[in-house]
Design a protein around this motif. Sequence first.
Motif, mmCIF file in Angstrom:
data_model
loop_
_atom_site.group_PDB
_atom_site.id
_atom_site.type_symbol
_atom_site.label_atom_id
_atom_site.label_comp_id
_atom_site.label_asym_id
_atom_site.label_seq_id
_atom_site.Cartn_x
_atom_site.Cartn_y
_atom_site.Cartn_z
ATOM 1 N N ASN A 245 0.801 -1.223 0.000
ATOM 2 C CA ASN A 245 0.000 0.000 0.000
ATOM 3 C C ASN A 245 0.832 1.270 0.000
ATOM 4 O OD1 ASN A 245 -2.441 -1.448 0.106
ATOM 5 N ND2 ASN A 245 -2.282 -1.651 2.314
ATOM 6 N N VAL A 246 2.107 1.162 -0.306
ATOM 7 C CA VAL A 246 2.980 2.344 -0.333
ATOM 8 C C VAL A 246 3.667 2.411 -1.693
ATOM 9 C CG1 VAL A 246 4.953 3.498 0.749
ATOM 10 C CG2 VAL A 246 3.376 2.158 2.162
ATOM 11 N N VAL A 247 3.523 3.551 -2.359
ATOM 12 C CA VAL A 247 4.150 3.729 -3.670
ATOM 13 C C VAL A 247 4.992 4.998 -3.683
ATOM 14 C CG1 VAL A 247 2.330 2.502 -4.920
ATOM 15 C CG2 VAL A 247 2.195 4.978 -4.678
ATOM 16 N N ILE A 248 6.035 4.949 -4.478
ATOM 17 C CA ILE A 248 6.865 6.126 -4.709
ATOM 18 C C ILE A 248 6.410 6.725 -6.034
ATOM 19 C CG2 ILE A 248 9.194 7.022 -5.035
ATOM 20 C CD1 ILE A 248 10.210 4.508 -3.505
ATOM 21 N N ILE A 249 6.059 7.989 -6.001
ATOM 22 C CA ILE A 249 5.586 8.700 -7.190
ATOM 23 C C ILE A 249 6.765 9.460 -7.800
ATOM 24 C CG2 ILE A 249 4.042 10.504 -8.053
ATOM 25 C CD1 ILE A 249 2.383 8.248 -6.992
ATOM 26 N N ASP A 250 7.058 9.163 -9.045
ATOM 27 C CA ASP A 250 8.130 9.847 -9.768
ATOM 28 C C ASP A 250 7.515 11.019 -10.518
ATOM 29 O OD1 ASP A 250 10.349 10.622 -11.195
ATOM 30 O OD2 ASP A 250 10.243 8.962 -12.609
#
Length: 129
Positions: A88-93
């Motif tokens: 449930n954790v994403v890194i947004i580029d």
Amino acid sequence: MVGIVIISHSSKVAEGVKELALQMADNVPIVAAGGTSDNGLGTDIEKIILAINKVYSEDGVAILFDLGSAYMNAQMAIETLSDEMQKNVVIIDAALVEGAIVVAVESSIGKDLTEIQEAVKGLCLHKMP
């Protein structure tokens, strides 16, 4: 509601981006994780882990960052989380300021992580894997 973590090498930049994003969506949980533990320039994995935990919900967390080493520290912070949380954790580029505002607005209107990632696609800068 998707929470947001803002990572910058400067605590002032992280706080400023948080302030701008909250002007657009004041009901979204946002934490600034800028600078090092001794208030220097850089990033701190422990600060990032604490920030994730502070805004975490089953809706997820979107992490935005300023430079490549902040991306690497975000990845390492995520690796310390349980398998369930990691999903449930994403890194947004994306461009930090613009990305934070778009993510905050999208979160405030109930979009999920997938929809938020789609909304910021045009703002990508770093081309991280």
